[in-house]
Design an enzyme around this catalytic site. Structure first.
Site, PDB file in Angstrom:
ATOM      1  N   CYS A 172      15.392  44.469  42.608  1.00 53.77           N
ATOM      2  CA  CYS A 172      15.928  45.253  43.735  1.00 53.77           C
ATOM      3  C   CYS A 172      15.311  46.643  43.715  1.00 53.77           C
ATOM      4  CB  CYS A 172      17.439  45.350  43.618  1.00 53.77           C
ATOM      5  SG  CYS A 172      18.177  46.373  44.893  1.00 53.77           S
ATOM      6  N   CYS A 181      24.635  47.397  40.504  1.00 56.19           N
ATOM      7  CA  CYS A 181      24.143  46.586  39.380  1.00 56.19           C
ATOM      8  C   CYS A 181      23.819  47.470  38.181  1.00 56.19           C
ATOM      9  CB  CYS A 181      22.868  45.845  39.777  1.00 56.19           C
ATOM     10  SG  CYS A 181      23.139  44.556  40.997  1.00 56.19           S
ATOM     11  N   CYS A 279      20.178  43.583  49.886  1.00 55.52           N
ATOM     12  CA  CYS A 279      20.866  43.486  48.600  1.00 55.52           C
ATOM     13  C   CYS A 279      20.536  42.109  48.018  1.00 55.52           C
ATOM     14  CB  CYS A 279      22.370  43.654  48.806  1.00 55.52           C
ATOM     15  SG  CYS A 279      23.321  43.367  47.311  1.00 55.52           S
ATOM     16  N   GLN A 361      37.079  34.382  45.635  1.00 57.21           N
ATOM     17  CA  GLN A 361      36.052  34.682  44.638  1.00 57.21           C
ATOM     18  C   GLN A 361      34.702  34.816  45.331  1.00 57.21           C
ATOM     19  OE1 GLN A 361      37.096  35.288  41.687  1.00 57.21           O
ATOM     20  NE2 GLN A 361      39.000  34.153  41.416  1.00 57.21           N
ATOM     21  N   GLU A 417      52.095  33.818  46.097  1.00 52.16           N
ATOM     22  CA  GLU A 417      51.098  34.851  46.374  1.00 52.16           C
ATOM     23  C   GLU A 417      51.757  35.929  47.227  1.00 52.16           C
ATOM     24  OE1 GLU A 417      47.651  35.675  46.121  1.00 52.16           O
ATOM     25  OE2 GLU A 417      48.246  37.221  47.558  1.00 52.16           O
ATOM     26  N   ASP A 480      46.482  34.227  37.677  1.00 58.03           N
ATOM     27  CA  ASP A 480      45.218  34.879  38.054  1.00 58.03           C
ATOM     28  C   ASP A 480      45.532  36.187  38.784  1.00 58.03           C
ATOM     29  OD1 ASP A 480      42.652  35.519  38.730  1.00 58.03           O
ATOM     30  OD2 ASP A 480      42.329  33.844  40.100  1.00 58.03           O
ATOM     31  N   CYS A 507      39.940  38.957  36.105  1.00 66.13           N
ATOM     32  CA  CYS A 507      38.709  39.729  36.321  1.00 66.13           C
ATOM     33  C   CYS A 507      38.737  41.000  35.476  1.00 66.13           C
ATOM     34  CB  CYS A 507      38.552  40.070  37.803  1.00 66.13           C
ATOM     35  SG  CYS A 507      39.962  40.956  38.467  1.00 66.13           S
ATOM     36  N   GLU A 553      34.483  37.632  34.126  1.00 70.04           N
ATOM     37  CA  GLU A 553      35.770  36.972  34.390  1.00 70.04           C
ATOM     38  C   GLU A 553      36.138  36.263  33.085  1.00 70.04           C
ATOM     39  OE1 GLU A 553      36.796  37.174  37.632  1.00 70.04           O
ATOM     40  OE2 GLU A 553      38.483  35.783  37.698  1.00 70.04           O
TER      41      GLU A 553
HETATM   42  C1  LIG Z   1      42.395  37.881  41.514  1.00 65.94           C
HETATM   43  S1  LIG Z   1      43.201  37.323  42.969  1.00 65.94           S
HETATM   44  C2  LIG Z   1      43.310  35.592  42.618  1.00 65.94           C
HETATM   45  C3  LIG Z   1      43.489  34.692  43.810  1.00 65.94           C
HETATM   46  C4  LIG Z   1      43.224  33.216  43.567  1.00 65.94           C
HETATM   47  N1  LIG Z   1      43.764  32.730  42.326  1.00 65.94           N
HETATM   48  C5  LIG Z   1      41.741  32.899  43.673  1.00 65.94           C
HETATM   49  O1  LIG Z   1      41.095  32.716  42.639  1.00 65.94           O
HETATM   50  O2  LIG Z   1      41.224  32.865  44.791  1.00 65.94           O
HETATM   51  C6  LIG Z   1      44.794  37.953  42.724  1.00 65.94           C
HETATM   52  C7  LIG Z   1      45.749  37.640  43.844  1.00 65.94           C
HETATM   53  O3  LIG Z   1      47.047  38.105  43.458  1.00 65.94           O
HETATM   54  C8  LIG Z   1      47.720  38.564  44.609  1.00 65.94           C
HETATM   55  N2  LIG Z   1      48.803  39.428  44.112  1.00 65.94           N
HETATM   56  C9  LIG Z   1      48.752  40.729  43.762  1.00 65.94           C
HETATM   57  N3  LIG Z   1      49.936  41.132  43.266  1.00 65.94           N
HETATM   58  C10 LIG Z   1      50.777  40.059  43.292  1.00 65.94           C
HETATM   59  C11 LIG Z   1      52.127  39.837  42.902  1.00 65.94           C
HETATM   60  N4  LIG Z   1      52.857  40.817  42.390  1.00 65.94           N
HETATM   61  N5  LIG Z   1      52.652  38.615  43.075  1.00 65.94           N
HETATM   62  C12 LIG Z   1      51.909  37.614  43.607  1.00 65.94           C
HETATM   63  N6  LIG Z   1      50.610  37.756  43.999  1.00 65.94           N
HETATM   64  C13 LIG Z   1      50.055  38.965  43.841  1.00 65.94           C
HETATM   65  C14 LIG Z   1      46.631  39.217  45.436  1.00 65.94           C
HETATM   66  O4  LIG Z   1      46.995  39.261  46.793  1.00 65.94           O
HETATM   67  C15 LIG Z   1      45.436  38.287  45.171  1.00 65.94           C
HETATM   68  O5  LIG Z   1      45.345  37.285  46.137  1.00 65.94           O
END
Ligand SMILES: C[S@@+](CC[C@H](N)C(=O)[O-])C[C@H]1O[C@@H](n2cnc3c(N)ncnc32)[C@H](O)[C@@H]1O
Length: 574
Positions: A172, A181, A279, A361, A417, A480, A507, A553
């Protein structure tokens, strides 16, 4: 490496998101509101901190500053650091702002910068500098002084370390200037190795798990693509200021764009936007769409009253026609540039649709390995004396990635969620993938309904009341969360529920390590109120979702070992 010319203000903060929240391109135009910040009453100045208070300001536990602080401690020695904290001298920098000096790189930080020392320092002190590797000497310019370290721009690498650096790998033209990066000058093997080191350090520093209870950290799972992989980018720009606005010259495209108007990403270590025309870590469809998106912003530049964050997302066509099918039989990808648009992706056999502005993701090509790994760890490595899992709880489930991808291996799946639009997407995705809802609708035949799935909006903690009837010994909980990790009430409920297997995807491996440590230290409650057992950490593996960057991750797998209620030494249990 080219010299990095610094046009920063003396006190530029380290790189991060733009300070003010940017408007989105498709937001309705808003009138600029001036002076809405309340002035301090009278001429009152905030009270001065006493010297003692001032130097007590250690970084917030597990924050990115704390991660760096621990790394600085490793270099300077805990005793020296503790004394400096006690004496209130942690901010007594041996260097002036904009001072140029020569440094020797001694380590890599978890955020991908180099950690260096300088023989010209009058006291032990660390210098943080980008785009260098251990074993190198470099000329740098200090732009910020902080707790026992200075942050500097790289001027030049004086003595490169050819065993680690290979500048011919850089693809890049913005590398070394753009803050996106950190690792393009490293072989991919080296990048994966560094990411594993980050996971090891995170568990060593932040989990409080004794080494005898730590499984070996597995090698980092590579991304099949190391460039052309990123399915979402958000270049941004600032609105023209008053002077710029007073002399509009109506540019139509990139060639007559005023030089002050930059559309791109933040310059490394600053919040200043630099102009980015391409990019190379983005997918081909995003790269092809970027010039037109830029041209549109340039043509309308004098209409913007606030900064704007654009969006470009790689998507399958929502309704596929023959014209959308490429020669290889796969539908041609499109680029979604409207924040309110919808995006469609395939992960293995499953389709996912979600609003362009919501979470998904950003590296599609590594997703099948991530999902397969989670499935294998749940089923293939389960102890033989435990029942086969039948129930899955996907907490922080977003648009249902894990719930839907793993549903074929379970009888009942429940997801939760916070984002209402993501949870709506998850429910639509269950239908899109022909997964029947739970509870089974009245009148549906039992024969064709052997999998049931439900998604509900809300805080992750609430899921435990919904699934209280799930058999804990046959249940898997996937966690997650966002970067900040889980909160204590969630961990309390999780341990109270006592699922047989917990898979923690994150993450931010530092908050993951902290949370996993907390889970391992608690007793898992039995129905009679007596402790039933404890979780053990069975495996930890990093996944490379962002090649060329320092991000990693991490997936941790925890199993409940019944009957174990003392200590954390689980060598005999796993
Ligand atoms: C890292 S993302 C993971 C989403 C999914 N597992 C994926 O891999 O596509 C974290 C998610 O947690 C949600 N989130 C944040 N705080 C939360 C809470 N207190 N309770 C439930 N979900 C929450 C966010 O909106 C987001 O979609």
């Amino acid at each position: 490496m080219a010299e990095i010319s610094t046009t920063r203000e003396p006190s530029s903060p380290p790189s991060g998101p733009p300070a003010a929240k940017k408007a989105r391109l498709d937001d309705p135009p808003k009138v600029d509101v001036q002076g809405d910040a309340a002035p301090p009453p009278g001429n009152a100045k905030p009270p001065k901190k006493s010297k003692k208070q001032k130097f007590k300001d250690l970084p917030e536990a597990c924050s990115s500053e704390d991660v760096l602080w621990q790394e600085i401690k490793d270099i300077l020695g805990a005793e020296y650091v503790d004394t400096a904290v006690k004496e209130g001298t942690v901010r007594k920098s041996p260097f002036e702002q904009r001072q140029e000096l020569e440094v020797e790189v001694v380590a890599m930080s978890s955020s991908g910068t180099a950690l260096a020392t300088s023989s010209s320092a009058s006291r032990p002190w660390v210098v943080v500098v980008p785009f260098c590797v251990p074993g190198e000497t470099a000329r740098v310019r200090v732009y910020n002084n902080s707790r026992l370290h200075s942050v500097a721009d790289l001027i030049e690498v004086i003595t490169p370390n050819p065993t680690i650096r290979d500048d011919s790998l850089v693809e890049c033209k913005y590398f070394g200037t753009c803050g996106g990066c950190q690792y393009q000058m490293l072989s991919y093997e080296k990048q994966l190795e560094l990411k594993r080191d980050v996971v090891v350090k995170a568990y060593t520093k932040f989990s409080d798990i004794p080494s005898s209870s730590m499984p070996p950290i597995e090698s980092t799972m590579p991304s099949p693509l190391q460039y052309n992989y990123r399915t979402k980018i958000t270049p941004h720009f600032n609105a023209p200021n008053k002077t710029q606005r007073s002399n509009p010259d109506n540019p139509q495209n990139d060639t007559d764009k005023p030089s002050w108007f930059n559309i791109g990403f933040n310059r490394v270590g600053t919040q200043k936007v630099i102009d980015i025309e391409d990019c190379p870590i983005s997918t081909p469809v995003i790269r092809a769409a970027l010039p037109a998106v830029r041209a549109n912003a340039i043509a309308n530049l004098y209409t913007y009253k606030k900064g704007v964050s654009l969006i470009l997302r790689d998507s399958l066509p929502l309704s596929t026609t023959n014209a959308d099918i490429a020669e290889n039989g796969e539908p041609k990808h499109i680029c979604v540039t409207n924040h309110r648009g919808r995006v469609r992706e395939r992960v293995g056999p499953n389709l996912f649709e979600y609003p362009a502005s919501s979470f998904f993701q950003n590296n599609n090509c590594v997703m099948p390995s991530l999902v397969s790994y989670v499935r294998e760890r749940i089923f293939d490595s389960a102890p033989s004396d435990t029942p086969t899992p039948t129930h899955l709880v996907d907490t922080y489930c977003g648009a249902g990635l894990f719930a839907i991808s793993l549903a074929s291996s379970f009888k009942i799946v429940a997801g939760i969620e916070l984002s209402v639009e993501s949870i709506q997407a998850a429910s639509i995705n269950a239908k899109l993938n022909s997964l029947p809802p739970f509870p089974r609708p009245v009148g549906t035949s039992k024969d064709n309904v052997n999998r049931m799935i439900t998604f509900q909006p809300g805080d992750a903690t609430q899921i435990f009341s919904v699934v209280s009837k799930f058999p804990a010994s046959e249940t898997v909980v996937v966690i997650d969360p966002p970067r900040k990790g889980c909160d204590e009430p969630f961990i309390e409920q999780l341990v109270g529920f006592g699922a047989q297997t917990v898979v923690y995807v994150s993450c931010n491996v530092h908050t993951q390590a902290r949370d996993v440590g907390m889970i391992l230290r608690r007793d898992v409650g039995g129905k009679d109120g007596k402790a039933k057992g404890k979780y053990v950490l069975e495996s930890v593996r990093g996944f490379d979702l962002f090649p060329q960057t320092a991000h990693v991750e991490s997936v941790a797998v925890l199993r409940l070992v019944e009957g174990q209620t003392e200590g954390m030494d689980v060598d005999s249990a796993v």
